[in-house]
Design a protein around this motif. Sequence first.
Motif, PDB file in Angstrom:
ATOM      1  N   UNK A   1     -39.143 -10.458 -34.911  1.00  0.00           N
ATOM      2  CA  UNK A   1     -39.688  -9.987 -36.201  1.00  0.00           C
ATOM      3  C   UNK A   1     -41.210  -9.975 -36.147  1.00  0.00           C
ATOM      4  N   UNK A   2     -41.783 -11.054 -35.583  1.00  0.00           N
ATOM      5  CA  UNK A   2     -43.235 -11.156 -35.484  1.00  0.00           C
ATOM      6  C   UNK A   2     -43.817  -9.981 -34.692  1.00  0.00           C
ATOM      7  N   UNK A   3     -43.196  -9.699 -33.542  1.00  0.00           N
ATOM      8  CA  UNK A   3     -43.732  -8.630 -32.687  1.00  0.00           C
ATOM      9  C   UNK A   3     -43.665  -7.274 -33.374  1.00  0.00           C
TER      10      UNK A   3
ATOM     11  N   UNK B   1     -33.997  -5.011 -39.418  1.00  0.00           N
ATOM     12  CA  UNK B   1     -34.232  -3.726 -38.743  1.00  0.00           C
ATOM     13  C   UNK B   1     -35.728  -3.376 -38.870  1.00  0.00           C
ATOM     14  N   UNK B   2     -36.446  -3.302 -37.716  1.00  0.00           N
ATOM     15  CA  UNK B   2     -37.911  -3.213 -37.775  1.00  0.00           C
ATOM     16  C   UNK B   2     -38.470  -2.187 -38.758  1.00  0.00           C
ATOM     17  N   UNK B   3     -37.979  -0.954 -38.712  1.00  0.00           N
ATOM     18  CA  UNK B   3     -38.600   0.077 -39.570  1.00  0.00           C
ATOM     19  C   UNK B   3     -38.415  -0.263 -41.050  1.00  0.00           C
TER      20      UNK B   3
ATOM     21  N   UNK C   1     -46.973  -3.006 -35.962  1.00  0.00           N
ATOM     22  CA  UNK C   1     -47.269  -2.042 -37.023  1.00  0.00           C
ATOM     23  C   UNK C   1     -48.550  -2.415 -37.773  1.00  0.00           C
ATOM     24  N   UNK C   2     -49.366  -3.285 -37.155  1.00  0.00           N
ATOM     25  CA  UNK C   2     -50.708  -3.538 -37.673  1.00  0.00           C
ATOM     26  C   UNK C   2     -50.800  -4.608 -38.746  1.00  0.00           C
ATOM     27  N   UNK C   3     -49.727  -5.377 -38.941  1.00  0.00           N
ATOM     28  CA  UNK C   3     -49.762  -6.440 -39.944  1.00  0.00           C
ATOM     29  C   UNK C   3     -50.238  -7.729 -39.272  1.00  0.00           C
ATOM     30  N   UNK C   4     -51.104  -8.478 -39.980  1.00  0.00           N
ATOM     31  CA  UNK C   4     -51.607  -9.748 -39.435  1.00  0.00           C
ATOM     32  C   UNK C   4     -50.572 -10.831 -39.712  1.00  0.00           C
ATOM     33  N   UNK C   5     -49.889 -11.258 -38.685  1.00  0.00           N
ATOM     34  CA  UNK C   5     -48.742 -12.144 -38.875  1.00  0.00           C
ATOM     35  C   UNK C   5     -48.857 -13.381 -38.001  1.00  0.00           C
ATOM     36  N   UNK C   6     -48.397 -14.514 -38.540  1.00  0.00           N
ATOM     37  CA  UNK C   6     -48.370 -15.761 -37.764  1.00  0.00           C
ATOM     38  C   UNK C   6     -46.963 -16.329 -37.821  1.00  0.00           C
TER      39      UNK C   6
ATOM     40  N   UNK D   1     -51.651 -12.260 -43.126  1.00  0.00           N
ATOM     41  CA  UNK D   1     -51.019 -11.605 -44.277  1.00  0.00           C
ATOM     42  C   UNK D   1     -49.583 -12.085 -44.471  1.00  0.00           C
ATOM     43  N   UNK D   2     -48.940 -12.392 -43.358  1.00  0.00           N
ATOM     44  CA  UNK D   2     -47.536 -12.812 -43.401  1.00  0.00           C
ATOM     45  C   UNK D   2     -47.361 -14.014 -42.481  1.00  0.00           C
ATOM     46  N   UNK D   3     -46.709 -15.071 -42.997  1.00  0.00           N
ATOM     47  CA  UNK D   3     -46.366 -16.187 -42.116  1.00  0.00           C
ATOM     48  C   UNK D   3     -44.838 -16.256 -42.008  1.00  0.00           C
ATOM     49  N   UNK D   4     -44.372 -16.414 -40.797  1.00  0.00           N
ATOM     50  CA  UNK D   4     -42.923 -16.526 -40.582  1.00  0.00           C
ATOM     51  C   UNK D   4     -42.570 -18.003 -40.372  1.00  0.00           C
TER      52      UNK D   4
END
Lengths: 516, 516
Positions: A372-374, A441-443, A379-384, A349-352
Amino acid sequence: MVSLKLSSFTHFFSTPSTTAISHRSPIILRRRFRQPLAANFSAKATAAETTKDKVDNSKNKVPDRVITPRSQDFNAWYLDIIAHAELADYGPVRGTMVIRPYGYAIWESIQEYLNVKFKETGHSNMYFPQFIPYSFIEKEASHVEGFSPELAVVTIGGGKELEEKLVVRPTSETIVNHMFTQWIHSYRDLPLLINQWANVTRWEMRTKPFVRTLEFLWQEGHTAHSTPEEAENEAKQMIDIYTRFSYEQAAIPVITGRKSKVETFAGACKTYTIEAMMGDRKALQAGTSHNLGQNFSRAFDTQFTDENGQREYIWQTSWAVSTRFVGGIIMTHGDDAGLMLPPKIAPIQVVIVPIWKKDDEKMTVLNAALSVKEGLQNSGIKVKLDDSDQRTPGWKFNFWEMKGVPLRIEIGPRDVSSASVVLSRRDIPGKQGKLFGIPMEPSILEACVKDKLDEIQSSLLERAIAFRDSDEDELKVKEETGATIRCFPFEQPQGIKRCLMTGDPAEEVAIFAKSY
Amino acid sequence: MVSLKLSSFTHFFSTPSTTAISHRSPIILRRRFRQPLAANFSAKATAAETTKDKVDNSKNKVPDRVITPRSQDFNAWYLDIIAHAELADYGPVRGTMVIRPYGYAIWESIQEYLNVKFKETGHSNMYFPQFIPYSFIEKEASHVEGFSPELAVVTIGGGKELEEKLVVRPTSETIVNHMFTQWIHSYRDLPLLINQWANVTRWEMRTKPFVRTLEFLWQEGHTAHSTPEEAENEAKQMIDIYTRFSYEQAAIPVITGRKSKVETFAGACKTYTIEAMMGDRKALQAGTSHNLGQNFSRAFDTQFTDENGQREYIWQTSWAVSTRFVGGIIMTHGDDAGLMLPPKIAPIQVVIVPIWKKDDEKMTVLNAALSVKEGLQNSGIKVKLDDSDQRTPGWKFNFWEMKGVPLRIEIGPRDVSSASVVLSRRDIPGKQGKLFGIPMEPSILEACVKDKLDEIQSSLLERAIAFRDSDEDELKVKEETGATIRCFPFEQPQGIKRCLMTGDPAEEVAIFAKSY
């Protein structure tokens, strides 16, 4: 039920006129209208491989250049996306397909959603053998007429010629009924609601990855009921689940309706369908649900004892969605830059993409990117995180756009200093799709990312609806060159209806379109 | 790695002596040692159906009576459980099996666990076509020797005789290598770690539901590496995942080790195995992981350019667990009363049986039962409420015991008055397995149920370990009647080893057992 907005896609009128052709095989009639495909399946494979080698060997070559523009050649564009986004490849046998991890992950998203919905509505998964005695196929008259031209047949087993030839399942109604006849005794055994995830084989002459392949993956639901009303409700419930999936997950504004007699499944009384309009304005049948009536139960003598002690034939349904749906997603949302995936079914869903120039920046940037990735992952987002140093950031931007990842996060040294990131939306090109200075900021970041993913999801659906409902004239022209009735939509316009050809009063509105 | 306790199951010594037979096909040699099965597959089906009808028509017949006692005839007991617990049924083609919802749900438990572990260790799912050109199978010499006797062959497609016959995959190494050759160019493409969930076909002459069927379901992992060490580590990592699954989920104390040369997979250099001991003291090969070395990459010319620009053949592994594992679970834990499922893989962990005599009690009891069910469900426990009034509570007790449900909750009018329930453990028969007066208060009940499920899970594993390690003499006798080497266990005993037959010093301890 999702509201279906109908406008230009629904402006051809017809009276159902089926008596003259009801004895013909729906499958054979349907094939007559198919378009020849421009690209040869196998020849294309070789071309794709050659291009891939080029990409592999040139570090900074912008990967979207290798994709034929959509407006130039829709079919070539489609095949280019499949090759370069690594969705599928050509198998060694003509018309077969290898589904590669990225393409398979889209199928897994489809499976996850539907599997839950099937179980919520009381269906259990199970598994039937794929080898069916040839004699089974012959038992239901229109079924054999529809399927016999496209069968793969096993004639040798364990080194010996078989006494009875075996069909590799093209669909499972016959073997399901053979078993139902053994399991169903009384009304207490009904309803029987089952589903299987399986491969099926249809010996198609004209093939195209995902859309039509010799072997494909699907789910096939099979249900048995004690009344025709219950079977009808089941068939409608399942097409409704497919409709919701299309709108809410795949962002595809399908038109849901009933098939004409000619297009009804071989062996069914009624076929409900979800028809999706592709980027080239052709229709794709993306899922079907059949009310089988008693056609198969009479052929296989599947009876039950009702509450009054009377023997009766069961009423049945079957319904299926296949890997073809992946093709539908590509052809609905993709653009010249490549694939564009709705967030709810995107494997990533998100690529960094971290950006650094000097070596001393690298560690700082990568550490920030990793954290940021972690955060997003938790929080359940599919990230690479694409942290390779084989490619430039510009190459990575293009590559992940081509792969259809909905949202990109860019992190450079200045962003780290200001504890912020840049977001970039796949669906809005250039600066307009960018959001600068989003706090790391994560939240805050996680809420913002989820918000944007939701926006993209809605935006893709809105765009597809607008496209479906625009350009009446173009659609009309297409129709005049050989469109078929896709379905009689559940949602009918008000007022008097007239036949397009004769001007006579008509009972129902039908959707016509060229189809895959 | 789980600690493997070895005692009596590991007391036969042998020196590996393989040179004389290494040119023979492992598959053919293996088959020679197989035991004929007592029951005819198809004949049994009819018997089972007949018995089923009896159960259906007699409301209060205690269902466990229909199961042959395990001690009397292990094979008949096994087939009875499969029929009466509705795990599987016989397909219309000899040796094929229909996996029914309850049996399939066990397979789904296996899939859910392994799928997560595969992804955690970096593997992606994908899908290869099941039709393989016959010429592919012939490319790797020992592979063709091993598999050619058991192939199903498609010779007709779309009504025409095919130019090249197609094999229905018995396993996918050949087609995987055909594709790997196109995808792998440089060391940067490695390791390539993939898996597929699929059906496979092997034309077996002696079949038995779950244990050996013409078609079965499995996962097959395939990986490519740049060094032999990496491939070896991968093969060991995967057999370790299978071992953990067996101990921690299936409560089966497998012995993990290396196969002898004769028993090594057709085309592999080394095969690691998990061997499980069944209730009749025969071994079941429950999963294997193969170090394929460069056997397939040489046959298919799968090369990569290493960091020094040299072309090299890739190093490979493959590994698989199949629906056979379901058979292993049945034969490890079942008893005279039927199936006994470890809570972690049970489709239903808790069954609630409401008990009432008078009509005015019914509503009170059912309401309490429903509320208990919802509480447990919300805390993630797989629970079923059997509220039908077709059967007596006694019938239900026996039925759900036969189906192997780990824990039963009984709720009668008196329990409702005292706001408590009775728990009854499947693994401890009679009053000893009962816990009275457990408060219905959701938080207390849920904690208690979870606690008991954990206890049952541990107890099943402990019992299976004790059984595996007992009765040395019986095992010895069995061995003398024709056991085979199951594996060379990773955990070897200390001290000097001698050959059982010759008394000569031996290098390694081997496990012998009769096998399925």
